[in-house]
Write a protein that holds these residues in place. Sequence first.
Motif, PDB file in Angstrom:
ATOM      1  N   ARG A   1      -9.859 -79.938 -17.466  1.00  0.00           N
ATOM      2  CA  ARG A   1     -11.237 -79.546 -17.802  1.00  0.00           C
ATOM      3  C   ARG A   1     -12.142 -80.773 -17.915  1.00  0.00           C
TER       4      ARG A   1
ATOM      5  N   MET B   1     -13.216 -81.904 -14.639  1.00  0.00           N
ATOM      6  CA  MET B   1     -14.236 -81.052 -14.034  1.00  0.00           C
ATOM      7  C   MET B   1     -15.592 -81.192 -14.716  1.00  0.00           C
TER       8      MET B   1
ATOM      9  N   LEU C   1     -19.028 -81.345 -12.981  1.00  0.00           N
ATOM     10  CA  LEU C   1     -19.699 -80.156 -12.470  1.00  0.00           C
ATOM     11  C   LEU C   1     -20.851 -79.718 -13.372  1.00  0.00           C
TER      12      LEU C   1
ATOM     13  N   ASP D   1     -22.543 -78.312 -17.250  1.00  0.00           N
ATOM     14  CA  ASP D   1     -22.461 -77.117 -18.081  1.00  0.00           C
ATOM     15  C   ASP D   1     -23.719 -76.279 -17.875  1.00  0.00           C
TER      16      ASP D   1
ATOM     17  N   TYR E   1     -24.408 -73.523  -8.628  1.00  0.00           N
ATOM     18  CA  TYR E   1     -24.463 -74.280  -7.377  1.00  0.00           C
ATOM     19  C   TYR E   1     -24.715 -73.327  -6.208  1.00  0.00           C
TER      20      TYR E   1
ATOM     21  N   TRP F   1     -16.638 -70.535  -4.009  1.00  0.00           N
ATOM     22  CA  TRP F   1     -15.380 -71.055  -4.535  1.00  0.00           C
ATOM     23  C   TRP F   1     -14.434 -69.886  -4.685  1.00  0.00           C
TER      24      TRP F   1
ATOM     25  N   THR G   1     -25.882 -83.250 -14.205  1.00  0.00           N
ATOM     26  CA  THR G   1     -24.679 -83.945 -14.663  1.00  0.00           C
ATOM     27  C   THR G   1     -25.106 -85.203 -15.402  1.00  0.00           C
TER      28      THR G   1
ATOM     29  N   ASN H   1     -22.097 -70.507  -6.907  1.00  0.00           N
ATOM     30  CA  ASN H   1     -20.849 -70.914  -7.558  1.00  0.00           C
ATOM     31  C   ASN H   1     -21.119 -71.479  -8.936  1.00  0.00           C
ATOM     32  N   ARG H   2     -20.188 -71.211  -9.839  1.00  0.00           N
ATOM     33  CA  ARG H   2     -20.348 -71.664 -11.213  1.00  0.00           C
ATOM     34  C   ARG H   2     -19.055 -72.304 -11.696  1.00  0.00           C
ATOM     35  N   PRO H   3     -19.137 -73.372 -12.498  1.00  0.00           N
ATOM     36  CA  PRO H   3     -17.927 -74.026 -13.014  1.00  0.00           C
ATOM     37  C   PRO H   3     -17.024 -73.081 -13.790  1.00  0.00           C
ATOM     38  N   GLU H   4     -17.614 -72.010 -14.395  1.00  0.00           N
ATOM     39  CA  GLU H   4     -16.791 -71.071 -15.145  1.00  0.00           C
ATOM     40  C   GLU H   4     -15.759 -70.389 -14.263  1.00  0.00           C
TER      41      GLU H   4
ATOM     42  N   ALA I   1     -13.949 -71.757 -11.895  1.00  0.00           N
ATOM     43  CA  ALA I   1     -12.773 -72.625 -11.912  1.00  0.00           C
ATOM     44  C   ALA I   1     -12.137 -72.636 -13.294  1.00  0.00           C
TER      45      ALA I   1
END
Length: 413
Positions: free
Chosen positions: A54, A57, A60, A62, A66, A72, A141, A273-276, A278
């Motif tokens: 985590r 990552m 990417l 919070d 994207y 993804w 970021t 796409n969202r980091p959540e 992943a």
Amino acid sequence: MIYIQLIFESFRFALQALKSNLLRTILSLLGVTVGIFAIIAVFTIIDSLERNIRQSMAFLGDKVIYVQKFPWSFGPNYPWWKYVNRPVPGIRDYRFLQRNLEMQRGVAIFDGKGGVTLKNQNNSLEGGNVWGVSYDYNIITEMKIVNGRYFTGQEADAARDVTIIGNNIAESLFPNQDPIGKTLKIKGLRFSVVGVIEKQGNSILGGPDMDNTCFVPYGVFSKMYTTKWSQPVIAIKGLENDEGLIELESEITGLMRSIRGLKPAQEDNFALNRPEMAGNAITSVFGVLTVAGGVISIFSILVGGFGIANIMFVSVKERTNIIGIQKSLGAKNYFILFQFLFEAVFLCLFGGGVGILIVYLLTFIPLGSLEIILSFKNILIGLILASIIGIISGIVPAFVASRLDPVIAIRSK
């Protein structure tokens, strides 16, 4: 008060019994020690892996969405052929979203190029990275600059030849000197260094190597490296009060469909796409690993528990005469029960503590980019499990001892 005194006396008797049979006590501890060590080591390694992944990552961001060509996805059945002919998000999409999005704190576009040679006079660095970023990239970021500053809005908009460099680039191209204000060459062009990023180190997932990366305004980068194979990414930072970024996602979808000229019946030709996405996949994978590791390790604890139970039955047999004398002098059943139960729990807690100590010592072993940390939660789990095993292992022998007839117990010797 009398109950506290009785508990203390029971604990004292148990401690004396353990001391009188030291070798047997140590051998009994081994099973519990190995069991607690196994399960806490598994939990600690899995937790550390998840935490390190985590952290890897974190680049990417919070509360970020994207906009990309490909979604993804995770798993073997990825229908990539559906997305090949989609248009790549570009500067036109970026400008349109920047002008029209309301539920956002920042909109950025960025792209990267690897394997670049960076030069400063006689010093050079092979295999560097160059990233072109728009002004709001540091909102998407967090970029920790330890020396110098970030781009100004004017520098980014005017595509000035300025750069922010990684720590390794600063050390390689500008040894023993301050790089701020000096120049380096990228693809034959001179760039003035305005900032140096904090040293990041290696990431467990690999990820972008920030220590070997130069950041330049996106306008400059697009002139140097844009080809038909370029894959720029648009990133939008959501507002804190937009729970789950639902409003932002809806707004982006509407605007992107508008600029792409999509009809109501047509599918989206872009991916959000969202980091959540992943993060959820990582959580599910490590959840399965935790359960599997716990089930396997629990057998080690059970073996230790059987060893403690066996020793406790032997201890009751050896001390039957003493139990009879204690009961004839007025000792209550619960006093005898507590005496043996505390002995079993104390054995398990001591063995579990040794197992946890071994896990803690293992955290000092260097494992490269993987940092092993024994959390308080896992320490607590270990002690609770040890206590439960002690109670389960000791309750039957303790109950048998407490129900002995004093006359028969005295005559047993």
